[in-house]
Design a protein around this motif. Structure first.
Motif, PDB file in Angstrom:
ATOM      1  N   MET A   1       0.796  -1.121   0.081  1.00 11.96           N
ATOM      2  CA  MET A   1       0.058   0.095  -0.024  1.00 11.96           C
ATOM      3  C   MET A   1       0.855   1.416   0.017  1.00 11.96           C
ATOM      4  N   GLU A   5      -2.648   5.759   0.097  1.00  7.81           N
ATOM      5  CA  GLU A   5      -3.596   4.575   0.397  1.00  7.81           C
ATOM      6  C   GLU A   5      -3.625   4.501   1.936  1.00  7.81           C
ATOM      7  N   THR A   6      -2.373   4.413   2.520  1.00  9.12           N
ATOM      8  CA  THR A   6      -1.888   4.230   4.113  1.00  9.12           C
ATOM      9  C   THR A   6      -2.880   5.270   4.784  1.00  9.12           C
ATOM     10  N   LEU A   8      -5.283   7.402   3.782  1.00 13.01           N
ATOM     11  CA  LEU A   8      -6.714   7.386   3.557  1.00 13.01           C
ATOM     12  C   LEU A   8      -7.345   6.413   4.467  1.00 13.01           C
ATOM     13  N   SER A   9      -6.562   5.262   4.617  1.00 13.70           N
ATOM     14  CA  SER A   9      -6.981   4.373   5.535  1.00 13.70           C
ATOM     15  C   SER A   9      -7.009   4.504   6.902  1.00 13.70           C
ATOM     16  N   GLY A  10      -5.826   5.215   7.343  1.00 18.71           N
ATOM     17  CA  GLY A  10      -5.862   5.669   8.695  1.00 18.71           C
ATOM     18  C   GLY A  10      -6.862   6.712   8.910  1.00 18.71           C
ATOM     19  N   GLU A  11      -6.941   7.465   8.050  1.00 18.79           N
ATOM     20  CA  GLU A  11      -8.112   8.656   8.199  1.00 18.79           C
ATOM     21  C   GLU A  11      -9.452   8.027   8.346  1.00 18.79           C
ATOM     22  N   GLU A  12      -9.681   7.002   7.772  1.00 15.19           N
ATOM     23  CA  GLU A  12     -10.978   6.171   7.820  1.00 15.19           C
ATOM     24  C   GLU A  12     -11.169   5.700   9.245  1.00 15.19           C
ATOM     25  N   ARG A  13      -9.904   4.979   9.681  1.00 15.01           N
ATOM     26  CA  ARG A  13      -9.967   4.163  11.120  1.00 15.01           C
ATOM     27  C   ARG A  13     -10.268   5.339  12.001  1.00 15.01           C
ATOM     28  N   GLN A  16     -13.747   6.611  12.524  1.00 11.98           N
ATOM     29  CA  GLN A  16     -14.573   5.542  12.904  1.00 11.98           C
ATOM     30  C   GLN A  16     -14.348   5.429  14.497  1.00 11.98           C
ATOM     31  N   THR A  54      -0.488   7.904  10.415  1.00  9.57           N
ATOM     32  CA  THR A  54      -0.276   6.461  10.280  1.00  9.57           C
ATOM     33  C   THR A  54       0.847   6.110  10.113  1.00  9.57           C
ATOM     34  N   ASP A 102      -1.069   2.742  14.694  1.00  7.91           N
ATOM     35  CA  ASP A 102      -0.130   1.447  13.937  1.00  7.91           C
ATOM     36  C   ASP A 102       1.419   2.007  14.589  1.00  7.91           C
TER      37      ASP A 102
END
Length: 118
Positions: A1, A5-6, A8-13, A16, A54, A102
């Motif tokens: 990744m 992408e890392t 965006l994934s972190g911001e989503e987490r 949440q 992240t 992480d």
């Protein structure tokens, strides 16, 4: 990744996580020509500007270099622009948080409330 992408994934987490903690997420990736706020959230009377990092390859002692003075000044300036454009939050308490994901030696989601101030 890749880094994008890392991130965006972190911001989503992180979003949440905030929702689970009772925050209302108002904006994500709010941008001006001078900067960006990853997440703008509200809980009770407090408006929270959140920087998300992240950092799976980093250690806690590296955090200050990632969140350097220039980065923090950009966040402050961008948050002031948000407040000028959204007067309905003018009576809110303002807080600046950092959510670290992480990072070695820390919980998977590490929320630092009042991480910095003006």
């Amino acid at each position: 990744m890749g880094n994008r992408e890392t991130g965006l994934s972190g911001e989503e987490r992180a979003a949440q996580y905030l929702l689970e903690k009772g925050y209302e997420v108002l904006e994500r990736n709010w941008r001006t020509k001078t900067g960006e706020i990853d997440i703008i959230a509200k809980k009770a009377e407090t408006l929270v500007f959140v920087e998300v990092k992240t950092l799976p390859q980093a250690t806690p002692d590296m955090l200050s270099s990632v969140l350097n003075r220039q980065k923090l000044q950009r966040i402050l300036k961008t948050s002031k622009r948000f407040l000028l454009n959204h007067r309905q939050y003018s009576n809110s308490y303002i807080r600046y948080d950092v959510i670290v994901l992480d990072m070695q030696g820390l919980p998977e989601v590490y929320h630092i409330e009042n991480a910095f101030m003006e």
